[in-house]
Motif scaffolding. Structure first.
Motif, PDB file in Angstrom:
ATOM      1  N   GLY A 126     -46.927  -2.401 -14.196  1.00 55.03           N
ATOM      2  CA  GLY A 126     -47.293  -3.809 -14.235  1.00 55.03           C
ATOM      3  C   GLY A 126     -48.405  -4.128 -13.259  1.00 55.03           C
ATOM      4  N   ILE A 127     -48.803  -5.383 -13.283  1.00 55.64           N
ATOM      5  CA  ILE A 127     -49.839  -5.854 -12.361  1.00 55.64           C
ATOM      6  C   ILE A 127     -49.295  -7.069 -11.634  1.00 55.64           C
ATOM      7  CG2 ILE A 127     -52.146  -6.864 -12.164  1.00 55.64           C
ATOM      8  CD1 ILE A 127     -53.012  -5.109 -14.467  1.00 55.64           C
ATOM      9  N   GLU A 128     -49.418  -7.034 -10.326  1.00 56.81           N
ATOM     10  CA  GLU A 128     -48.953  -8.123  -9.475  1.00 56.81           C
ATOM     11  C   GLU A 128     -50.143  -8.728  -8.747  1.00 56.81           C
ATOM     12  OE1 GLU A 128     -46.180  -6.438  -6.695  1.00 56.81           O
ATOM     13  OE2 GLU A 128     -45.242  -5.231  -8.245  1.00 56.81           O
ATOM     14  N   GLU A 129     -49.902  -9.854  -8.109  1.00 54.22           N
ATOM     15  CA  GLU A 129     -50.922 -10.412  -7.227  1.00 54.22           C
ATOM     16  C   GLU A 129     -51.167  -9.431  -6.092  1.00 54.22           C
ATOM     17  OE1 GLU A 129     -52.665 -13.389  -7.359  1.00 54.22           O
ATOM     18  OE2 GLU A 129     -51.840 -13.468  -9.392  1.00 54.22           O
ATOM     19  N   PRO A 130     -52.386  -9.356  -5.583  1.00 48.29           N
ATOM     20  CA  PRO A 130     -52.626  -8.480  -4.430  1.00 48.29           C
ATOM     21  C   PRO A 130     -51.717  -8.879  -3.265  1.00 48.29           C
ATOM     22  CG  PRO A 130     -54.700  -9.300  -5.315  1.00 48.29           C
ATOM     23  CD  PRO A 130     -53.595 -10.040  -6.020  1.00 48.29           C
ATOM     24  N   PRO A 131     -51.250  -7.910  -2.497  1.00 43.97           N
ATOM     25  CA  PRO A 131     -50.382  -8.234  -1.363  1.00 43.97           C
ATOM     26  C   PRO A 131     -51.099  -9.144  -0.368  1.00 43.97           C
ATOM     27  CG  PRO A 131     -50.533  -5.853  -1.684  1.00 43.97           C
ATOM     28  CD  PRO A 131     -51.507  -6.485  -2.613  1.00 43.97           C
ATOM     29  N   ALA A 132     -50.363 -10.102   0.177  1.00 41.86           N
ATOM     30  CA  ALA A 132     -50.932 -11.027   1.155  1.00 41.86           C
ATOM     31  C   ALA A 132     -51.084 -10.365   2.521  1.00 41.86           C
ATOM     32  CB  ALA A 132     -50.050 -12.274   1.265  1.00 41.86           C
ATOM     33  N   ASP A 133     -50.406  -9.238   2.707  1.00 46.97           N
ATOM     34  CA  ASP A 133     -50.372  -8.611   4.035  1.00 46.97           C
ATOM     35  C   ASP A 133     -51.152  -7.301   4.104  1.00 46.97           C
ATOM     36  OD1 ASP A 133     -48.695  -7.067   2.459  1.00 46.97           O
ATOM     37  OD2 ASP A 133     -47.088  -6.962   3.937  1.00 46.97           O
ATOM     38  N   LEU A 134     -52.247  -7.205   3.353  1.00 47.64           N
ATOM     39  CA  LEU A 134     -53.040  -5.973   3.388  1.00 47.64           C
ATOM     40  C   LEU A 134     -53.626  -5.746   4.781  1.00 47.64           C
ATOM     41  CD1 LEU A 134     -55.011  -6.067   0.014  1.00 47.64           C
ATOM     42  CD2 LEU A 134     -53.174  -4.503   0.662  1.00 47.64           C
TER      43      LEU A 134
ATOM     44  N   HIS B 180     -52.069   3.058  -7.251  1.00 47.87           N
ATOM     45  CA  HIS B 180     -53.020   2.456  -6.310  1.00 47.87           C
ATOM     46  C   HIS B 180     -53.031   0.936  -6.420  1.00 47.87           C
ATOM     47  CE1 HIS B 180     -54.939   5.951  -4.514  1.00 47.87           C
ATOM     48  NE2 HIS B 180     -54.927   6.523  -5.702  1.00 47.87           N
ATOM     49  N   VAL B 181     -52.583   0.411  -7.554  1.00 41.08           N
ATOM     50  CA  VAL B 181     -52.587  -1.030  -7.804  1.00 41.08           C
ATOM     51  C   VAL B 181     -51.199  -1.640  -7.563  1.00 41.08           C
ATOM     52  CG1 VAL B 181     -53.057  -2.779  -9.592  1.00 41.08           C
ATOM     53  CG2 VAL B 181     -54.470  -0.740  -9.461  1.00 41.08           C
ATOM     54  N   CYS B 182     -50.195  -0.808  -7.353  1.00 35.32           N
ATOM     55  CA  CYS B 182     -48.795  -1.261  -7.300  1.00 35.32           C
ATOM     56  C   CYS B 182     -48.224  -1.167  -5.879  1.00 35.32           C
ATOM     57  CB  CYS B 182     -47.957  -0.415  -8.249  1.00 35.32           C
ATOM     58  SG  CYS B 182     -46.225  -0.918  -8.300  1.00 35.32           S
ATOM     59  N   PRO B 183     -48.170  -2.259  -5.138  1.00 35.83           N
ATOM     60  CA  PRO B 183     -47.685  -2.205  -3.758  1.00 35.83           C
ATOM     61  C   PRO B 183     -46.240  -1.721  -3.603  1.00 35.83           C
ATOM     62  CG  PRO B 183     -48.781  -4.290  -4.201  1.00 35.83           C
ATOM     63  CD  PRO B 183     -48.650  -3.585  -5.510  1.00 35.83           C
ATOM     64  N   LYS B 184     -45.407  -1.871  -4.646  1.00 33.01           N
ATOM     65  CA  LYS B 184     -44.016  -1.399  -4.543  1.00 33.01           C
ATOM     66  C   LYS B 184     -43.917   0.121  -4.600  1.00 33.01           C
ATOM     67  CE  LYS B 184     -42.080  -5.571  -6.491  1.00 33.01           C
ATOM     68  NZ  LYS B 184     -41.546  -6.175  -7.691  1.00 33.01           N
ATOM     69  N   LYS B 185     -44.971   0.746  -5.091  1.00 32.46           N
ATOM     70  CA  LYS B 185     -45.039   2.207  -5.185  1.00 32.46           C
ATOM     71  C   LYS B 185     -46.468   2.601  -4.793  1.00 32.46           C
ATOM     72  CE  LYS B 185     -43.452   5.829  -8.279  1.00 32.46           C
ATOM     73  NZ  LYS B 185     -42.980   6.171  -9.616  1.00 32.46           N
ATOM     74  N   GLN B 186     -46.848   2.177  -3.580  1.00 25.18           N
ATOM     75  CA  GLN B 186     -48.240   2.243  -3.150  1.00 25.18           C
ATOM     76  C   GLN B 186     -48.749   3.664  -2.985  1.00 25.18           C
ATOM     77  OE1 GLN B 186     -50.561  -0.364  -2.646  1.00 25.18           O
ATOM     78  NE2 GLN B 186     -51.818   1.466  -2.709  1.00 25.18           N
ATOM     79  N   ALA B 187     -49.823   3.975  -3.697  1.00 26.41           N
ATOM     80  CA  ALA B 187     -50.451   5.295  -3.603  1.00 26.41           C
ATOM     81  C   ALA B 187     -51.333   5.389  -2.373  1.00 26.41           C
ATOM     82  CB  ALA B 187     -51.286   5.571  -4.847  1.00 26.41           C
ATOM     83  N   ILE B 188     -51.322   6.586  -1.807  1.00 28.46           N
ATOM     84  CA  ILE B 188     -52.268   6.962  -0.761  1.00 28.46           C
ATOM     85  C   ILE B 188     -52.805   8.336  -1.137  1.00 28.46           C
ATOM     86  CG2 ILE B 188     -52.572   7.687   1.622  1.00 28.46           C
ATOM     87  CD1 ILE B 188     -50.594   5.698   2.527  1.00 28.46           C
ATOM     88  N   ASP B 189     -54.129   8.449  -1.151  1.00 30.38           N
ATOM     89  CA  ASP B 189     -54.754   9.762  -1.287  1.00 30.38           C
ATOM     90  C   ASP B 189     -55.069  10.223   0.129  1.00 30.38           C
ATOM     91  OD1 ASP B 189     -54.565   9.471  -4.008  1.00 30.38           O
ATOM     92  OD2 ASP B 189     -56.693   9.121  -4.336  1.00 30.38           O
ATOM     93  N   PHE B 190     -54.308  11.216   0.589  1.00 36.39           N
ATOM     94  CA  PHE B 190     -54.481  11.741   1.939  1.00 36.39           C
ATOM     95  C   PHE B 190     -55.621  12.747   1.983  1.00 36.39           C
ATOM     96  CE2 PHE B 190     -49.735  10.954   2.269  1.00 36.39           C
ATOM     97  CZ  PHE B 190     -49.822   9.951   3.223  1.00 36.39           C
ATOM     98  N   THR B 191     -56.245  12.855   3.124  1.00 36.15           N
ATOM     99  CA  THR B 191     -57.231  13.896   3.383  1.00 36.15           C
ATOM    100  C   THR B 191     -57.056  14.357   4.818  1.00 36.15           C
ATOM    101  OG1 THR B 191     -59.571  14.494   3.208  1.00 36.15           O
ATOM    102  CG2 THR B 191     -59.095  12.318   4.087  1.00 36.15           C
ATOM    103  N   PRO B 192     -57.274  15.636   5.073  1.00 34.72           N
ATOM    104  CA  PRO B 192     -57.178  16.087   6.458  1.00 34.72           C
ATOM    105  C   PRO B 192     -58.342  15.528   7.282  1.00 34.72           C
ATOM    106  CG  PRO B 192     -57.716  17.936   5.003  1.00 34.72           C
ATOM    107  CD  PRO B 192     -57.559  16.722   4.149  1.00 34.72           C
TER     108      PRO B 192
END
Length: 171
Positions: free
Chosen positions: A11-19, A107-119
């Protein structure tokens, strides 16, 4: 499966207010230092990321940076079409194995927020699954609420992305 995707519809939600913005993250390799463009994470993911990094630093003397975090739905659409045209020459089936439409993208879903890690050392050009950071994440990330999204031979028909993890506060 809508649009040929096996990943779940988020789904799509409003952007988080606490970014929270992550600025001036620096990747250092043998030849140069590269500054990652500003990335954003919801506050709870940002705090869990900080705890994870402190633990990794204590144990390994290394940290991971956030190459990509939260994206707006519009940004995700742009990335989808950029990869569709620029990398896969309009091959839709190959594209959906690498990038999702906004309603399917972590990446768009704050409840299951993606992070692409890099060293921090060596950066994104390194095979991430060959790094000590990745090995540490596999053993320890769950205790901070992070889970690898697309491991090898995943049942979602998504490309193997050892750098792509997601944060869940409730699982």
């Amino acid at each position: 499966a809508q649009a040929g995707y096996k990943p779940p519809f988020l789904g799509i939600e409003e952007p988080p207010a606490d970014l929270v913005s992550l600025k001036n993250q620096k990747i250092v390799d043998e030849k140069e230092t590269y500054t990652i463009p500003t990335q954003y994470l919801p506050r709870n993911t940002f705090e869990a990321y900080g705890q994870l990094n402190r633990a990794m630093k204590n144990e390994l003397g290394k940290e991971v940076l956030v190459l990509y975090g939260y994206r707006s739905p519009a940004r995700q659409v742009f990335i989808f079409f950029d990869i569709l045209q620029g990398i896969y020459d309009f091959d839709f089936q190959k594209t959906i194995q690498r990038v999702c439409f906004p309603a399917w993208s972590e990446h768009v879903c704050p409840k299951k927020q993606a992070i692409d890690f890099t060293p921090q050392q060596g950066g994104a050009s390194v095979d991430f699954d060959q790094t000590k950071e990745y090995q540490w994440l596999q053993k320890n990330a769950r205790q901070f609420g992070f889970y690898e999204s697309y491991p090898k031979d995943n049942n979602l028909d998504m490309m193997y992305e050892p750098w792509h993890w997601h944060h869940e506060t409730h699982r």
